[in-house]
Design a protein around this motif. Structure first.
Motif, PDB file in Angstrom:
ATOM      1  N   TRP A  83     -16.110 -10.963   0.033  1.00 22.08           N
ATOM      2  CA  TRP A  83     -15.526 -12.254   0.401  1.00 22.08           C
ATOM      3  C   TRP A  83     -15.203 -13.000  -0.879  1.00 22.08           C
ATOM      4  CZ3 TRP A  83     -13.795 -13.339   5.049  1.00 22.08           C
ATOM      5  CH2 TRP A  83     -14.277 -12.595   6.124  1.00 22.08           C
TER       6      TRP A  83
ATOM      7  N   PRO B 191     -14.106 -16.459  -2.468  1.00 24.12           N
ATOM      8  CA  PRO B 191     -13.941 -17.890  -2.226  1.00 24.12           C
ATOM      9  C   PRO B 191     -12.854 -18.516  -3.103  1.00 24.12           C
ATOM     10  CG  PRO B 191     -15.827 -17.523  -3.625  1.00 24.12           C
ATOM     11  CD  PRO B 191     -15.303 -16.162  -3.239  1.00 24.12           C
TER      12      PRO B 191
ATOM     13  N   LYS C  49     -11.158 -25.954  -1.550  1.00 22.51           N
ATOM     14  CA  LYS C  49     -10.769 -25.061  -0.463  1.00 22.51           C
ATOM     15  C   LYS C  49      -9.567 -25.640   0.282  1.00 22.51           C
ATOM     16  CE  LYS C  49     -12.811 -24.860   3.706  1.00 22.51           C
ATOM     17  NZ  LYS C  49     -13.788 -24.580   4.752  1.00 22.51           N
TER      18      LYS C  49
ATOM     19  N   MET D 154      -5.717 -24.197   0.649  1.00 17.04           N
ATOM     20  CA  MET D 154      -5.072 -24.045   1.955  1.00 17.04           C
ATOM     21  C   MET D 154      -3.727 -24.766   1.974  1.00 17.04           C
ATOM     22  SD  MET D 154      -8.521 -24.370   4.295  1.00 17.04           S
ATOM     23  CE  MET D 154      -7.674 -24.761   5.785  1.00 17.04           C
TER      24      MET D 154
ATOM     25  N   ASN E 147      -1.183 -22.749   0.056  1.00 11.54           N
ATOM     26  CA  ASN E 147      -0.707 -21.617   0.864  1.00 11.54           C
ATOM     27  C   ASN E 147       0.398 -22.049   1.821  1.00 11.54           C
ATOM     28  OD1 ASN E 147      -2.794 -20.145  -0.326  1.00 11.54           O
ATOM     29  ND2 ASN E 147      -3.382 -19.171   1.567  1.00 11.54           N
TER      30      ASN E 147
ATOM     31  N   ASN F 250      -3.781 -14.935   4.124  1.00 11.58           N
ATOM     32  CA  ASN F 250      -4.943 -15.453   3.402  1.00 11.58           C
ATOM     33  C   ASN F 250      -5.312 -16.860   3.866  1.00 11.58           C
ATOM     34  OD1 ASN F 250      -5.448 -13.119   1.939  1.00 11.58           O
ATOM     35  ND2 ASN F 250      -4.244 -13.773   0.183  1.00 11.58           N
TER      36      ASN F 250
ATOM     37  N   ASP G 226      -7.592 -16.548   6.819  1.00 14.54           N
ATOM     38  CA  ASP G 226      -8.960 -16.260   6.383  1.00 14.54           C
ATOM     39  C   ASP G 226      -9.670 -17.533   5.931  1.00 14.54           C
ATOM     40  OD1 ASP G 226      -8.495 -13.573   6.836  1.00 14.54           O
ATOM     41  OD2 ASP G 226      -9.162 -12.943   4.844  1.00 14.54           O
ATOM     42  N   ARG G 227      -8.983 -18.355   5.153  1.00 14.12           N
ATOM     43  CA  ARG G 227      -9.611 -19.585   4.644  1.00 14.12           C
ATOM     44  C   ARG G 227      -9.968 -20.533   5.791  1.00 14.12           C
ATOM     45  NH1 ARG G 227      -9.271 -19.030  -0.632  1.00 14.12           N
ATOM     46  NH2 ARG G 227      -7.375 -18.169  -1.514  1.00 14.12           N
TER      47      ARG G 227
ATOM     48  N   GLY H  40     -13.470 -19.707   5.521  1.00 14.57           N
ATOM     49  CA  GLY H  40     -13.707 -20.485   4.305  1.00 14.57           C
ATOM     50  C   GLY H  40     -13.472 -19.696   3.036  1.00 14.57           C
ATOM     51  N   GLN H  41     -13.097 -18.438   3.161  1.00 14.18           N
ATOM     52  CA  GLN H  41     -12.834 -17.559   2.028  1.00 14.18           C
ATOM     53  C   GLN H  41     -12.002 -16.379   2.507  1.00 14.18           C
ATOM     54  OE1 GLN H  41     -16.708 -16.630   0.539  1.00 14.18           O
ATOM     55  NE2 GLN H  41     -17.542 -16.314   2.561  1.00 14.18           N
ATOM     56  N   VAL H  42     -11.565 -15.546   1.579  1.00 16.79           N
ATOM     57  CA  VAL H  42     -10.655 -14.452   1.909  1.00 16.79           C
ATOM     58  C   VAL H  42     -11.390 -13.117   1.809  1.00 16.79           C
ATOM     59  CG1 VAL H  42      -8.525 -13.273   1.192  1.00 16.79           C
ATOM     60  CG2 VAL H  42      -8.661 -15.766   1.120  1.00 16.79           C
TER      61      VAL H  42
END
Length: 157
Positions: free
Chosen positions: A50, A52, A67, A71, A74, A106, A109-110, A114-116
């Motif tokens: 994972w 972050p 975070k 996002m 992205n 991705n 996932d976030r 909270g992470q990829v």
């Protein structure tokens, strides 16, 4: 019916998001956290990692607010690529769709974790490339495609 001027963009992005999310789900079932499955000794293994941070784990020890910044980046990147691809030749739409699909994969996932999730791990002897996923691969291929296309922009006309 109105012509969709970004159909290659949308199709490519959707295919990337679909295969990225399916692959992440499957490999989370195949490889347990902390485990590695050697596929080609000394070269390739599957891992359960994972991430972050952003690409290659950069900024992995970021503050909690970062975070949300990642996002937002992205989503802004995907939206910007949508406008970049508008009314452009299909090779531009395809390359931009690869990047946007990877960014959205991705992003999902976030939002969900909270992470990829990364699972592809390549190395040759002591040289090791950080683990990555299909979304990362699509982003890399799309960016390289856009660089190649726009470096030869006279060929697009």
């Amino acid at each position: 019916m109105a012509r969709i001027s970004q159909k290659y963009f949308f199709i490519t992005a959707l295919v990337v998001v679909f295969f990225d999310q399916v692959s992440k789900f499957l490999f989370q079932q195949i490889v347990a956290p902390g485990e590695a499955k050697v596929i080609i000794p000394g070269f390739f293994k599957l891992v359960h990692v994972w991430n972050p941070g952003v690409a290659f784990g950069f900024f992995g020890n970021h503050p909690a607010w970062a975070k949300y910044l990642l996002m937002a980046v992205n989503l802004i990147a995907a939206l910007g690529l949508y406008f970049l691809a508008k009314d452009k030749p299909k090779q531009v739409q395809f390359s931009a769709g690869l990047v946007a699909g990877g960014a959205i994969g991705n992003f999902i996932d976030r939002v969900c974790h909270g992470q990829v999730f990364d699972f592809l791990d390549f190395h040759i002897g002591p040289y090791h490339w950080p683990a990555f996923n299909l979304a990362d691969s699509a982003i890399t291929m799309g960016v390289l495609g856009l660089i190649l296309i726009f470096s030869r922009e006279d060929k697009l006309k």
